[in-house]
Design an enzyme around this catalytic site. Structure first.
Site, PDB file in Angstrom:
ATOM      1  N   CYS A 231       0.843  -1.198   0.000  1.00 16.29           N
ATOM      2  CA  CYS A 231       0.000   0.000   0.000  1.00 16.29           C
ATOM      3  C   CYS A 231       0.875   1.244   0.000  1.00 16.29           C
ATOM      4  O   CYS A 231       1.726   1.402   0.880  1.00 16.29           O
ATOM      5  CB  CYS A 231      -0.919   0.014   1.221  1.00 16.29           C
TER       6      CYS A 231
ATOM      7  N   ASP B  34     -13.625 -10.192  29.003  1.00 13.65           N
ATOM      8  CA  ASP B  34     -13.083  -9.657  27.754  1.00 13.65           C
ATOM      9  C   ASP B  34     -13.177  -8.135  27.776  1.00 13.65           C
ATOM     10  O   ASP B  34     -13.950  -7.526  27.028  1.00 13.65           O
ATOM     11  CB  ASP B  34     -13.863 -10.235  26.566  1.00 13.65           C
TER      12      ASP B  34
ATOM     13  N   CYS C  10      -7.250  -7.469  24.708  1.00 13.36           N
ATOM     14  CA  CYS C  10      -6.795  -6.808  23.492  1.00 13.36           C
ATOM     15  C   CYS C  10      -5.661  -5.832  23.787  1.00 13.36           C
ATOM     16  O   CYS C  10      -5.233  -5.087  22.917  1.00 13.36           O
ATOM     17  CB  CYS C  10      -7.953  -6.078  22.816  1.00 13.36           C
TER      18      CYS C  10
END
Length: 558
Positions: A132, A480, A507
């Site tokens: 890209c 989570d 995360c």
């Protein structure tokens, strides 16, 4: 092995992190992560030894330095040093092994500095050509020029160093080569492009141009940066700016049908005859705010289904009609929505929602279940790797399979994790702060014929002494949380309820390491004693070319 500087930095920041509220810890975590770069390789006998460290060396703001990148810190910043110095500089776009020229931008209280990369002097050892042309500028997938094998190697190293230096776990138990090691090998992603099922682009009043640098004859590097250009823009926000948009013609992370939608919108909306204007975040005028493109699957045929959502400042469907007419020529487009957001904020969630074409939802399959996805639904953005992630979560939960166990699903979102486990459990109780997500979770349970799942709206950062009274003691807790991790109130409750097993899905490995430390080793100043043993940590790469890392951590009651 962490350097001596790393150990000192970790020790210095350790007491501070316990006293700071959650929203202030990001800077401390970044500093700790920066210090956790690997030792540079020792010089070979054929090379001259490096000069001794310059004691007391301290960079100055705007100073131009020649740096060597030694590793990656969390969030993907390169950990750099001047040859002969131990002072850490974090530099966006720098990759391990690269020698570069950079300008010092910020000094962070003497602990470390932030630098802006000017140009490469020697490429890094795992260099590849980024496919890209905007990879270095948009910041969305800044690691495209690093070979994928090297990307996951460095992500694995980051998780290890944070667990050791921030979570205080024994480094000898973190070696993946040992059969009983806590830290397992990172799970790579099979598809490293076209994996995102959702992309959100923003409309802007002026184009953010690519950065250019020029080296003068006197070796002084002068910045020639065209920050704004004539013409409207549609694309991604320039890193660090809420009001500047880099024009994007295509994105290699989204599906090919989504790229077709983006191309048609770009060809159409700039026609002056249509009278379409982007929203100006400073003057608070203009019509178009965001373009969201989501891709799902038809559950019968497996063919792609694309939803297009225009976020506008008011409801004027006649202005969008030319765009709708052109987009519907793409056969994969089955839904075009209009979210109307009249606030001055930058959110893409509207106060009102209208269906301009087709149906208001698309569908996706995950672990044998069907999920309906609306314009504002939360859903894992990498569907195929989410299937891998949820399979590992199911294995980590260790369900007996006889339908006797109670599962508590904290931060449940739209219920995806809990619902994939419900058919092997007695009952699933899910908690989530976003009411729309709870509504979606309830709909998804009904859609899949699951009756043993209860979803409750509630803020897990504000629980009180009544929390947990409305459901039986859980046998397994799935947690989570989002990037800030778990609030101390929830940590305290977990240590009091003493569920036999916790599966912590993270995360953010920095806040994950902190929370695992609390659960296993306790919180001395809060007079909380840890009561869990960390059994396994499985890093999972959900987002190639980005700094993000997912981890599945299994804790068992001591």
């Amino acid at each position: 092995m962490a350097t001596a500087a790393a150990a000192a930095a970790a020790a210095a920041f350790s007491p501070l992190r316990r006293r700071l509220p959650l929203h202030h810890r990001g800077r401390r975590l970044l500093a700790v992560a920066a210090a956790l770069s690997p030792e540079p390789p020792a010089p070979t006998p054929t090379t001259s030894p490096p000069p001794p460290p310059r004691k007391g060396y301290f960079p100055k703001r705007n100073e131009v330095l020649e740096l060597t990148c030694e590793g990656l810190a969390f969030k993907g910043k390169g950990v750099c040093r001047v040859d002969g110095s131990t002072f850490v500089l974090l530099c966006d776009g720098a990759l391990p092994g690269e020698r570069l020229l950079a300008r010092v931008r910020r000094i962070r209280r003497g602990a470390f500095a932030e630098a802006a990369k000017l140009r490469t002097l020697e490429p890094h050892r795992d260099a590849v050509d980024a496919p890209c042309p905007l990879a270095a500028d948009c910041g969305g997938c800044k690691a495209q020029s690093l070979a994928y094998a090297a990307q996951i190697r460095h992500k694995h190293l980051q998780v290890r160093e944070l667990l050791v230096n921030f979570g205080k776990f024994d480094p000898r138990k973190m070696e993946s080569s040992e059969p009983d090691a806590i830290l397992k090998p990172i799970v790579p992603c099979d598809e490293i492009f076209r994996y995102r099922n959702k992309m959100e682009f923003s409309f802007g009043t002026k184009r953010w141009m690519q950065r250019e640098w020029k080296e003068e004859k006197d070796d002084e590097v002068v910045k020639e940066e065209k920050v704004e250009g004539d013409g409207y823009s549609l694309g991604l926000h320039a890193p660090g700016f809420f009001d500047k948009v880099l024009h994007v013609e295509k994105c290699l992370l989204q599906s090919e049908p989504a790229d077709k939608v983006l191309a048609i919108v770009q060809e159409t909306w700039l026609d002056p005859a249509l009278g379409l204007t982007p929203y100006d975040v400073h003057k608070h005028v203009g019509f178009l705010k965001h373009l969201m493109i989501r891709t799902g699957r038809n559950i019968t045929t497996g063919a792609p289904e694309v939803m297009v959502n225009f976020v506008t400042s008011c409801y004027k469907p006649e202005l969008l009609e030319p765009l709708v007419n052109n987009i519907t020529k793409i056969p994969e487009v089955v839904s075009i929505m209009n979210n109307v957001n009249t606030s001055v904020g930058n959110t893409s969630v509207g106060e009102e929602e209208y269906t301009l074409y087709g149906k208001p939802t698309i569908t996706e399959m995950l672990r044998g279940l069907t999920f309906q996805i609306s314009a504002n639904s939360f859903f894992q953005t990498n569907t195929k790797q989410a299937d891998v992630l949820y399979k590992l979560i199911g294995e980590s939960a260790g369900l007996k399979g006889d339908g006797s166990e109670i599962i508590l699903d904290l931060f449940c979102g739209t219920g995806t994790i809990g619902l994939t486990l419900a058919r092997r459990a007695k009952h699933v109780y899910g908690y989530e702060v976003v009411p729309e997500a709870i509504s979606d979770a309830q709909k998804n349970a009904k859609l899949n014929g699951i009756s043993n799942a209860t979803f409750v709206q509630g803020d897990l950062n504000k629980i009180n002494e009544t929390f947990g009274k409305e459901f039986p003691k859980p046998d397994i807790i799935i947690s989570d949380p989002n990037r800030p991790g778990m609030h101390m109130k929830l940590i305290k409750w977990l240590l009091e309820v003493k569920a036999p097993r916790i599966v912590y899905v993270s995360c953010n490995p920095a806040t994950c390491a902190r929370d695992l430390d609390y659960l296993c080793h306790g919180v001395e100043e809060k007079d909380l004693k840890g009561c869990y043993e960390l059994k396994t940590v499985i890093p999972v790469d959900m987002f190639p070319h980005t700094p993000h890392i997912e981890c599945i951590c299994v804790l068992e009651l001591c």
